[in-house]
Design a protein around this motif. Structure first.
Motif, PDB file in Angstrom:
ATOM      1  N   SER A   1      -7.330   5.740  -9.196  1.00  0.00           N
ATOM      2  CA  SER A   1      -8.316   5.067  -8.352  1.00  0.00           C
ATOM      3  C   SER A   1      -8.356   3.575  -8.670  1.00  0.00           C
ATOM      4  N   PRO A   2      -8.567   2.751  -7.667  1.00  0.00           N
ATOM      5  CA  PRO A   2      -8.703   1.306  -7.914  1.00  0.00           C
ATOM      6  C   PRO A   2      -9.891   1.027  -8.828  1.00  0.00           C
ATOM      7  N   ARG A   3      -9.702   0.077  -9.743  1.00  0.00           N
ATOM      8  CA  ARG A   3     -10.764  -0.289 -10.676  1.00  0.00           C
ATOM      9  C   ARG A   3     -10.921  -1.803 -10.700  1.00  0.00           C
ATOM     10  N   ASP A   4     -12.016  -2.228 -11.257  1.00  0.00           N
ATOM     11  CA  ASP A   4     -12.280  -3.664 -11.459  1.00  0.00           C
ATOM     12  C   ASP A   4     -12.288  -4.439 -10.149  1.00  0.00           C
ATOM     13  N   GLY A   5     -12.663  -3.787  -9.072  1.00  0.00           N
ATOM     14  CA  GLY A   5     -12.841  -4.481  -7.809  1.00  0.00           C
ATOM     15  C   GLY A   5     -11.613  -4.636  -6.950  1.00  0.00           C
ATOM     16  N   VAL A   6     -10.427  -4.213  -7.426  1.00  0.00           N
ATOM     17  CA  VAL A   6      -9.227  -4.359  -6.591  1.00  0.00           C
ATOM     18  C   VAL A   6      -9.304  -3.396  -5.411  1.00  0.00           C
TER      19      VAL A   6
ATOM     20  N   ALA B   1       0.849  -1.192   0.000  1.00  0.00           N
ATOM     21  CA  ALA B   1       0.000   0.000   0.000  1.00  0.00           C
ATOM     22  C   ALA B   1       0.887   1.244   0.000  1.00  0.00           C
ATOM     23  N   ASN B   2       1.106   1.806  -1.183  1.00  0.00           N
ATOM     24  CA  ASN B   2       1.876   3.038  -1.311  1.00  0.00           C
ATOM     25  C   ASN B   2       1.393   3.800  -2.532  1.00  0.00           C
ATOM     26  N   ASN B   3       1.933   4.977  -2.750  1.00  0.00           N
ATOM     27  CA  ASN B   3       1.386   5.839  -3.802  1.00  0.00           C
ATOM     28  C   ASN B   3       1.691   5.347  -5.215  1.00  0.00           C
ATOM     29  N   HIS B   4       2.555   4.341  -5.369  1.00  0.00           N
ATOM     30  CA  HIS B   4       2.867   3.817  -6.703  1.00  0.00           C
ATOM     31  C   HIS B   4       2.216   2.466  -6.985  1.00  0.00           C
ATOM     32  N   THR B   5       1.382   1.998  -6.092  1.00  0.00           N
ATOM     33  CA  THR B   5       0.836   0.651  -6.246  1.00  0.00           C
ATOM     34  C   THR B   5      -0.077   0.508  -7.459  1.00  0.00           C
ATOM     35  N   LEU B   6      -0.640   1.618  -7.965  1.00  0.00           N
ATOM     36  CA  LEU B   6      -1.499   1.567  -9.144  1.00  0.00           C
ATOM     37  C   LEU B   6      -0.806   2.104 -10.401  1.00  0.00           C
ATOM     38  N   ASP B   7       0.517   2.185 -10.378  1.00  0.00           N
ATOM     39  CA  ASP B   7       1.239   2.726 -11.529  1.00  0.00           C
ATOM     40  C   ASP B   7       0.971   1.941 -12.813  1.00  0.00           C
ATOM     41  N   ARG B   8       0.705   0.649 -12.706  1.00  0.00           N
ATOM     42  CA  ARG B   8       0.308  -0.165 -13.861  1.00  0.00           C
ATOM     43  C   ARG B   8      -1.136  -0.647 -13.741  1.00  0.00           C
ATOM     44  N   GLY B   9      -1.936   0.113 -13.027  1.00  0.00           N
ATOM     45  CA  GLY B   9      -3.352  -0.157 -12.945  1.00  0.00           C
ATOM     46  C   GLY B   9      -3.679  -1.484 -12.292  1.00  0.00           C
TER      47      GLY B   9
ATOM     48  N   GLY C   1      -1.724  -4.820   2.223  1.00  0.00           N
ATOM     49  CA  GLY C   1      -1.916  -3.449   1.754  1.00  0.00           C
ATOM     50  C   GLY C   1      -2.760  -3.338   0.514  1.00  0.00           C
ATOM     51  N   THR C   2      -2.688  -4.341  -0.390  1.00  0.00           N
ATOM     52  CA  THR C   2      -3.502  -4.355  -1.602  1.00  0.00           C
ATOM     53  C   THR C   2      -4.054  -5.762  -1.794  1.00  0.00           C
ATOM     54  N   TYR C   3      -5.217  -5.832  -2.471  1.00  0.00           N
ATOM     55  CA  TYR C   3      -5.925  -7.108  -2.592  1.00  0.00           C
ATOM     56  C   TYR C   3      -6.649  -7.152  -3.928  1.00  0.00           C
ATOM     57  N   CYS C   4      -6.798  -8.357  -4.464  1.00  0.00           N
ATOM     58  CA  CYS C   4      -7.445  -8.511  -5.768  1.00  0.00           C
ATOM     59  C   CYS C   4      -8.927  -8.172  -5.718  1.00  0.00           C
ATOM     60  N   ASP C   5      -9.549  -8.337  -4.558  1.00  0.00           N
ATOM     61  CA  ASP C   5     -10.954  -7.985  -4.381  1.00  0.00           C
ATOM     62  C   ASP C   5     -11.253  -7.942  -2.884  1.00  0.00           C
ATOM     63  N   SER C   6     -12.459  -7.521  -2.545  1.00  0.00           N
ATOM     64  CA  SER C   6     -12.827  -7.375  -1.137  1.00  0.00           C
ATOM     65  C   SER C   6     -12.860  -8.720  -0.417  1.00  0.00           C
ATOM     66  N   THR C   7     -13.209  -9.784  -1.135  1.00  0.00           N
ATOM     67  CA  THR C   7     -13.201 -11.113  -0.513  1.00  0.00           C
ATOM     68  C   THR C   7     -11.789 -11.509  -0.112  1.00  0.00           C
ATOM     69  N   SER C   8     -10.827 -11.223  -0.995  1.00  0.00           N
ATOM     70  CA  SER C   8      -9.419 -11.525  -0.681  1.00  0.00           C
ATOM     71  C   SER C   8      -8.971 -10.752   0.543  1.00  0.00           C
ATOM     72  N   ARG C   9      -9.400  -9.500   0.651  1.00  0.00           N
ATOM     73  CA  ARG C   9      -9.024  -8.699   1.825  1.00  0.00           C
ATOM     74  C   ARG C   9      -9.600  -9.302   3.099  1.00  0.00           C
ATOM     75  N   SER C  10     -10.856  -9.679   3.061  1.00  0.00           N
ATOM     76  CA  SER C  10     -11.484 -10.222   4.270  1.00  0.00           C
ATOM     77  C   SER C  10     -10.860 -11.548   4.682  1.00  0.00           C
ATOM     78  N   MET C  11     -10.311 -12.286   3.704  1.00  0.00           N
ATOM     79  CA  MET C  11      -9.624 -13.542   4.016  1.00  0.00           C
ATOM     80  C   MET C  11      -8.216 -13.297   4.551  1.00  0.00           C
ATOM     81  N   ALA C  12      -7.573 -12.232   4.076  1.00  0.00           N
ATOM     82  CA  ALA C  12      -6.182 -11.956   4.466  1.00  0.00           C
ATOM     83  C   ALA C  12      -6.074 -11.275   5.828  1.00  0.00           C
ATOM     84  N   LEU C  13      -7.095 -10.505   6.177  1.00  0.00           N
ATOM     85  CA  LEU C  13      -7.059  -9.750   7.427  1.00  0.00           C
ATOM     86  C   LEU C  13      -8.069 -10.300   8.424  1.00  0.00           C
ATOM     87  N   PRO C  14      -7.791 -10.232   9.705  1.00  0.00           N
ATOM     88  CA  PRO C  14      -6.547  -9.695  10.271  1.00  0.00           C
ATOM     89  C   PRO C  14      -5.356 -10.615  10.006  1.00  0.00           C
TER      90      PRO C  14
END
Length: 358
Positions: free
Chosen positions: A171-176, A107-115, A135-148
């Motif tokens: 901005s994040p697109r396609d659900g990421v 999770a940093n300011n360059h994480t979406l440099d290649r979308g 810090g970043t996840y392919c979708d909200s389901t992945s985030r809920s599985m990774a955290l905490p």
């Protein structure tokens, strides 16, 4: 009643019998890949060689029980680019893994440099190598599985979180999902980690003003918010220069808190003396005789990046005081002088380590 001189002996015996001991965490700042770095590492067959990048500090990194780095570039196959839109080869991740890093912050300011592609590619490459990342996840389901995210490290249950102030207007697109600094979300994540059994919490956060050697009010206010939540370690990145560190009593809870406002650059091809180096911070944790986890101490090493021009004469990260190259010694000295001046005047409870890497 136990005689006072027997107390430390009793504590040591209980700790040994319980399997409790000390553990050491290690943090470094921004791992970057500017165009000059890509050019120097590229071989004639278009692969990349980073084998010498971290050899000088590998003994220090690999000695830690858990080492954390901010991966400030997407990685994957294809055409690789430096600033302003970073995209690095996977060999860079291989070199960081070989150096001993365990947790990659994304999770940093360059994480979406290649979308979306770059974000997902980075996650995929880290997963292929069985590396921890947050810090970043392919979708909200992945985030809920990774955290905490709670890591068991030498009998310690440690929670880690990672947030960024922004992503350079993209901005994040396609659900990421990118974890941005949002106090309500952070509070919910901290509470979830505690409920899941985290004995200690570390929030790694991308914030602050670039090239400023002192934190701004927004950083200080957010650090106060995290301290009040009971976060134990607040580790900052983004300014590309070092900023002060504090290891002191938490003002809201009966325990210690470590705040590192900025670790600076770990490896980059930025040009000014302040941006060619950074700090490596080591943190020691211990269980007491009741099994409670405590922050024991924190110290730092100064690191400096020497530039190169080819795989045979590549960029290298070194302890700043060990730089002997006539070209770079003066610049390393200038970086160290300014960094130590800031730390000597503003640090609380965090001093320079006296351990020398062999």
């Amino acid at each position: 009643m136990i005689a006072s001189w027997l107390v430390p002996v009793f504590v040591s015996i209980v700790s040994l019998l319980s399997g409790y001991g000390d553990t050491e965490l290690l943090f470094v700042g921004d791992a970057m890949q500017h165009q000059g770095q890509l050019n120097a590492a590229r071989k004639s067959d278009s692969s990349y060689d980073y084998s010498s990048y971290f050899s000088a500090i590998k003994p220090l990194v690999s000695a830690a029980d858990y080492a954390v780095v901010n991966l400030e570039t997407p990685v994957g196959a294809g055409t690789h680019t430096g600033y302003p839109c970073f995209y690095a080869p996977t060999e860079f991740v291989d070199a960081l893994k070989d150096a001993g890093f365990d947790l990659f912050l994304t999770a940093n300011n360059h994480t979406l440099d290649r979308g979306t592609h770059g974000l997902k590619s980075t996650i995929s490459e880290l997963n292929k190598r069985s590396l921890d990342h947050i810090g970043t996840y392919c979708d909200s389901t992945s985030r809920s599985m990774a955290l905490p995210m709670i890591k068991g490290i030498n009998g310690f249950r440690l929670g880690f979180l990672n947030y960024t102030y922004g992503t350079n207007g993209l901005s994040p697109r396609d659900g990421v999902v990118v974890d941005y600094i949002n106090r309500a979300q952070i509070k919910a994540d901290v509470e979830a980690a505690k409920a899941a059994g985290a004995e200690m919490l570390c929030v790694c956060i991308h914030w602050g003003d670039e090239y400023k050697l002192l934190p701004n009010k927004a950083q200080q206010n957010l650090a106060d918010f995290l301290e009040a939540l009971g976060v134990d370690m607040i580790i900052g990145s983004h300014p590309h220069v070092i900023q002060p560190m504090e290891f002191r009593d938490n003002r809201y809870h009966n325990k210690k808190v470590l705040i590192v406002y900025s670790l600076g650059n770990f490896v980059s091809d930025m040009k000014t003396a302040d941006t060619r180096g950074g700090a490596l911070v080591r943190v020691k944790l211990s269980h007491d005789y009741l099994g409670k986890v405590h922050l024991v101490e924190a110290n730092y090493h100064l690191l400096f990046t020497i530039a190169g021009s080819s795989p045979e004469n590549n960029f290298r990260v070194m302890e700043a005081d060990s730089v002997e190259s006539a070209i770079w010694k003066t610049r390393a000295r200038d970086f160290s002088k300014r960094a130590r001046d800031i730390f000597d005047r503003h640090n609380i409870g965090v001093s320079e380590s006296k351990i020398v890497v062999k």
